[in-house]
Motif scaffolding. Structure first.
Motif, mmCIF file in Angstrom:
data_model
loop_
_atom_site.group_PDB
_atom_site.id
_atom_site.type_symbol
_atom_site.label_atom_id
_atom_site.label_comp_id
_atom_site.label_asym_id
_atom_site.label_seq_id
_atom_site.Cartn_x
_atom_site.Cartn_y
_atom_site.Cartn_z
ATOM 1 N N ALA A 1 -2.392 -4.407 -58.173
ATOM 2 C CA ALA A 1 -2.427 -5.852 -58.014
ATOM 3 C C ALA A 1 -1.503 -6.350 -56.907
ATOM 4 N N VAL A 2 -1.860 -7.516 -56.381
ATOM 5 C CA VAL A 2 -0.954 -8.218 -55.477
ATOM 6 C C VAL A 2 0.223 -8.753 -56.287
ATOM 7 N N ARG A 3 1.342 -8.975 -55.640
ATOM 8 C CA ARG A 3 2.535 -9.558 -56.254
ATOM 9 C C ARG A 3 3.027 -8.776 -57.461
ATOM 10 N N SER A 4 2.804 -7.472 -57.461
ATOM 11 C CA SER A 4 3.231 -6.655 -58.602
ATOM 12 C C SER A 4 4.564 -5.957 -58.360
ATOM 13 N N GLY A 5 5.157 -6.139 -57.207
ATOM 14 C CA GLY A 5 6.456 -5.538 -56.916
ATOM 15 C C GLY A 5 6.401 -4.115 -56.410
ATOM 16 N N LYS A 6 5.213 -3.610 -56.134
ATOM 17 C CA LYS A 6 5.101 -2.209 -55.722
ATOM 18 C C LYS A 6 5.661 -1.971 -54.319
ATOM 19 N N THR A 7 5.493 -2.928 -53.413
ATOM 20 C CA THR A 7 5.941 -2.742 -52.025
ATOM 21 C C THR A 7 7.453 -2.638 -51.950
ATOM 22 N N PHE A 8 8.146 -3.558 -52.603
ATOM 23 C CA PHE A 8 9.612 -3.540 -52.559
ATOM 24 C C PHE A 8 10.155 -2.289 -53.240
ATOM 25 N N SER A 9 9.620 -1.951 -54.401
ATOM 26 C CA SER A 9 10.095 -0.772 -55.127
ATOM 27 C C SER A 9 9.916 0.492 -54.292
ATOM 28 N N LEU A 10 8.756 0.614 -53.667
ATOM 29 C CA LEU A 10 8.469 1.832 -52.922
ATOM 30 C C LEU A 10 9.278 1.919 -51.638
#
Length: 418
Positions: free
Chosen positions: A34-43
């Protein structure tokens, strides 16, 4: 900065490589959903921490669709957090390079753009110890595979994130479906896996999408699109009479055709909202003859009337019509962004958010909204190329107003020089 507690999936994305995690044997991690799920920052935080723990003096790569998008989506949110955690960061914007240091270890991270097939040449020759791909599903396969081939250092690993696309997409087939063979950890995110989103914001984001795009961007599924492109526009309440004004600015969007219809829309702005208040639509097949470029220009001037639009946004393939407009010197021409799928996503959101409103005076646009369909016979996202001319000019307009502010400043400067 203030941070909310991380979710279980966000923590897994951040620390999968740590010895004792039970996941450290993987060579790659894929975070999609999903969008806005925090995956980009975490990764991205995981990537830097892993690199610092594993290497000293190494070269690594951050890859994005464009350098601008990579800086906006990954680098800008990441740098304040790194500095708070005690990392020293030296950034060279002109060289697209970050030097990150902590506890005596220092590594260099290069920023690469995977925009098109020619981008593969940009990454040739460098030897990397690891690479992160932001929105990998938007990059050409040739670029991704060239970047992976650069990672020849012992212990190198791959970090992928993306939002889902259609199920026949090469990345889904080659990496997600073959993740065991690739020895890749797969973490699928849903929007509710981000604890920093309040219930109010979750409901807002969930209301932005429907059908396949809801399943992709909220539930994180790789599914095909089908049916109407804008199903919510079946509601007659979406079309209103033109407001009385006063209007603060005008623009025109145009999809040009010789045998196919030519559609033009006049847009007027009140505050932050744009209204499509009038249109011009000429179907050569229906009328029995094609118009000349000069006749199309006469329709443009009739549509504008006494109004002085900031610009006329034109189908980029309409070279002869663009030349005609520019020769007359009355209007500033902007060549439209013709990325169909991205434009449809932006238009869908703009319509749902009320950023644009279609007035009930635009009868051909209303007719096309009811007919515009996804092509279910294509293996990838595609629309049926029929009843799409007003849809295209609306998409051109939305892509323009949702682009960086430089578009408007350039248009104003050009208009004032006339």
């Amino acid at each position: 900065m203030t941070y909310k507690p991380f979710s279980e999936k966000q923590l897994a994305a951040m620390f999968w490589w740590v010895k004792g995690s039970g996941l450290e044997h993987y060579d790659a991690v894929i975070c999609d959903g999903a969008v806005r799920s925090g995956k980009t920052f975490s990764l991205s935080l995981s990537f830097v921490m892993w690199a610092t723990f594993s290497f000293d003096g190494a070269l690594l790569g951050f890859c994005g669709k464009t350098i601008t998008a990579l800086r906006r989506n990954v680098i800008m949110p990441l740098l304040p957090c790194l500095r708070e955690l005690g990392f020293e960061v030296r950034e060279s914007v002109s060289a697209n390079r970050l030097v990150i240091r902590r506890n005596g270890r220092e590594n260099t991270f290069f920023l690469f753009s995977g925009k098109d097939e020619s981008s593969a040449a940009l990454i040739q020759g460098v030897t990397l110890s690891g690479v992160l791909f932001d929105e990998v599903a938007l990059m050409p396969r040739s670029f991704v595979e060239q970047a992976l081939a650069r990672c020849s250092v012992s212990g190198s690993r791959f970090f992928f994130n993306c939002n889902p696309e259609y199920p026949s997409h090469w990345f889904y087939r080659e990496w997600i479906q073959k993740r065991q063979k690739k020895n890749a950890l797969y973490i699928r995110f849903r929007m509710r896996d981000n604890p920093s989103l309040s219930e109010k914001m979750l409901r807002r984001y969930e209301s932005l999408y429907s059908g396949a795009f809801y399943r992709r961007f909220v539930e994180g599924e790789w599914v095909s699109v089908s049916g109407a492109v804008y199903p919510f526009m079946d509601d007659s309440g979406m079309f209103i009479p033109p407001p009385e004004g006063p209007f603060e600015e005008y623009c025109v969007s145009c999809d040009y055709g010789t045998v196919n219809p030519t559609s033009m829309g006049l847009w007027a702005r009140i505050g932050e909202r744009w209204y499509r208040i009038r249109e011009s639509y000429y179907d050569a097949r229906k009328e029995g003859r094609s118009r000349t470029d000069e006749e199309h220009y006469d329709s443009l001037t009739e549509l504008c009337g006494s109004q002085d639009p900031t610009c006329v946004i034109v189908d980029p393939s309409a070279a002869s019509f663009i030349e005609t407009i520019e020769r007359h010197g009355r209007y500033t021409v902007v060549r439209a962004d013709n990325n169909v799928i991205d434009g449809i996503r932006k238009t869908s959101q703009a319509l749902r958010d009320g950023d644009i409103v279609i007035c009930d005076t635009c009868k051909d646009a209303i007719r096309e909204f009811s007919l515009y369909r996804w092509d279910e016979n294509k293996p990838m996202d595609a629309v049926i190329k029929r009843d799409d001319h007003a849809m295209d000019d609306i998409r051109y307009f939305v892509s323009y107003i949702k682009a960086p502010a430089d578009n408007f400043s350039c248009a104003f400067i050009s208009r004032n020089r006339r």
